[in-house]
Design an enzyme around this catalytic site. Sequence first.
Site, mmCIF file in Angstrom:
data_model
loop_
_atom_site.group_PDB
_atom_site.id
_atom_site.type_symbol
_atom_site.label_atom_id
_atom_site.label_comp_id
_atom_site.label_asym_id
_atom_site.label_seq_id
_atom_site.Cartn_x
_atom_site.Cartn_y
_atom_site.Cartn_z
ATOM 1 N N LYS A 113 41.818 38.316 27.915
ATOM 2 C CA LYS A 113 43.072 38.229 27.146
ATOM 3 C C LYS A 113 43.151 39.404 26.162
ATOM 4 C CE LYS A 113 43.965 33.182 26.879
ATOM 5 N NZ LYS A 113 44.268 32.052 26.005
ATOM 6 N N GLU B 55 35.738 27.008 34.342
ATOM 7 C CA GLU B 55 35.887 27.550 32.986
ATOM 8 C C GLU B 55 34.957 26.826 32.001
ATOM 9 O OE1 GLU B 55 40.018 28.306 32.161
ATOM 10 O OE2 GLU B 55 39.612 28.797 30.078
ATOM 11 N N HIS C 122 39.488 23.030 60.132
ATOM 12 C CA HIS C 122 39.766 24.085 61.108
ATOM 13 C C HIS C 122 39.756 25.444 60.436
ATOM 14 C CE1 HIS C 122 40.776 21.018 64.080
ATOM 15 N NE2 HIS C 122 41.134 20.341 63.003
HETATM 16 O O1 PA5 Z 1 41.314 25.737 29.321
HETATM 17 C C1 PA5 Z 1 41.668 26.631 28.572
HETATM 18 O O2 PA5 Z 1 41.360 26.661 27.368
HETATM 19 C C2 PA5 Z 1 42.517 27.773 29.079
HETATM 20 O O3 PA5 Z 1 42.672 27.716 30.468
HETATM 21 C C3 PA5 Z 1 43.885 27.735 28.411
HETATM 22 O O4 PA5 Z 1 44.525 26.534 28.725
HETATM 23 C C4 PA5 Z 1 44.760 28.917 28.867
HETATM 24 O O5 PA5 Z 1 44.101 30.125 28.630
HETATM 25 C C5 PA5 Z 1 46.105 28.899 28.149
HETATM 26 O O6 PA5 Z 1 45.902 28.913 26.777
HETATM 27 P P1 PA5 Z 1 47.051 28.523 25.767
HETATM 28 O O7 PA5 Z 1 47.389 27.093 25.959
HETATM 29 O O8 PA5 Z 1 46.482 28.789 24.419
HETATM 30 O O9 PA5 Z 1 48.216 29.420 26.078
#
Ligand code: PA5
Length: 463
Positions: A433, A290, A319
């Site tokens: 989202k 990410e 394996h």
């Molecule tokens: O790393 C990130 O920003 C995302 O993976 C968020 O943690 C995830 O989308 C959840 O977001 P939030 O904490 O706003 O619900």
Amino acid sequence: MSERTVKLDYAFCLEQIIGVPGLGLEHLRSLAPRVAELHRLLQEQRQDGRLGFMGLPEQDLTPILEQAARLSSIAKDLVVLGIGGSALGATAVDMALRGFLRHAAPAEPGRMRLFVADNSDPRFFGSLLDQLDLSRTAFNVVSKSGSTAETVAQFLVVRELLERALGPEEALRRLLFTTDPKEGNLRAIAQQEPVAVLSVPPSVGGRFSVLSAVGLLPLACAGHDVWALLEGAAAMAADCRSGQLMKNPAYLLAVLAVESARRGRNVLVMMPYATDLFGLAQWFAQLWAESLGKARSLEGEEVHLGQTPVAAVGATDQHSQLQLYMEGPPDKLIMFLTLGNYGRDQEIPPLYQDIPSIAYLGGRSMAELIHAEARATAAALASQGRPSLGLRLPAIDAFALGQVIYLLELATVMAGALLNINPLDQPGVELSKQLTYGLMGRPGYAEQAQRITELETGPEFIL
Ligand code: PA5
């Protein structure tokens, strides 16, 4: 302060050791001035309050510990409602410290059982709820934004269940929100209803938040040593203060990964030789994917960069995936995590001594076997010119995990700087989202729903 004990072994990345596919030591050294420049840039970003995770080792734990004590006094089980960066860190550390099979183990006095519900999958969530006794359960709703659909949906379900089972007052007592200090739905609700709240510092992004209240509250409830986690992070931070590439393990790790990617190693496999560290590999996969998988450079140019992280486990995946790593496309860098000490061992009894292909194991131990397998796999890859690096942990404990977490977070940020992309945003995640909001009828997102309908309209190709 305690000394760093987690070490980065990069011999099997080097041309000097594995031949031409490896990276030249001189080439690595030639990158030192660029890294020093980027180090200064990161320092500035830290001063500007953009890299909040770097300050977490020094945070005041009081509010977290107070809430952990409160929840522990009213419940035996804690369920985290959160997803992505709001969930993976707590799972990683709890799995590492309590074991992959933690949910099968009997409850321990003074420690809450921890469940992390990180999916809107109704089958998974429903079966988790079925197994809980609400009269002894508390829920930590973790969402920095306060608007993530999966988490909000889970919260709504739980809120109603709790109220029905325990009444309105007790329902609110069983909840704890972890969210932005000022903004978002959870903060707004907590201003109207008496729900306890912990804050995620605005400068700490979701996937960098395991050492904030996001991870530490559930981990403290589960009875883990959160001080040792922070102490580990501080020990690693102290050794990562230098802007000199060859003296900073996080920067060196970043350079090894990015330079490998520039030579076509587009896949980064994290392969701990410990089943209990599988959650850590999954946490890292999110952090790396990410943060670094980006369409645009800082100047807005189209670049489509990012190494694909893969979570594997040694010796299990010897394996399974290893055949591909050994003989498939030479597009992988493998990061092994090895342990000096497994904390327990199992002697192998000397049975069937008349069968030589069994007898050699008798009198040795399982720890000896897995150590040999880790060494053999790295050597086998190296002998084929396939690079790997090793993170050596003396053992699985909170101090070592804190070090590993900080190392990987800082390496990720440096990798982003080397790639000239923003490792702190996630426009791709945001888009999905928003499209979900559109499909679920959230006001203001009708256009997004329309986009999906248009894409899906047309001839079907279904077999
Ligand atoms: O790393 C990130 O920003 C995302 O993976 C968020 O943690 C995830 O989308 C959840 O977001 P939030 O904490 O706003 O619900």
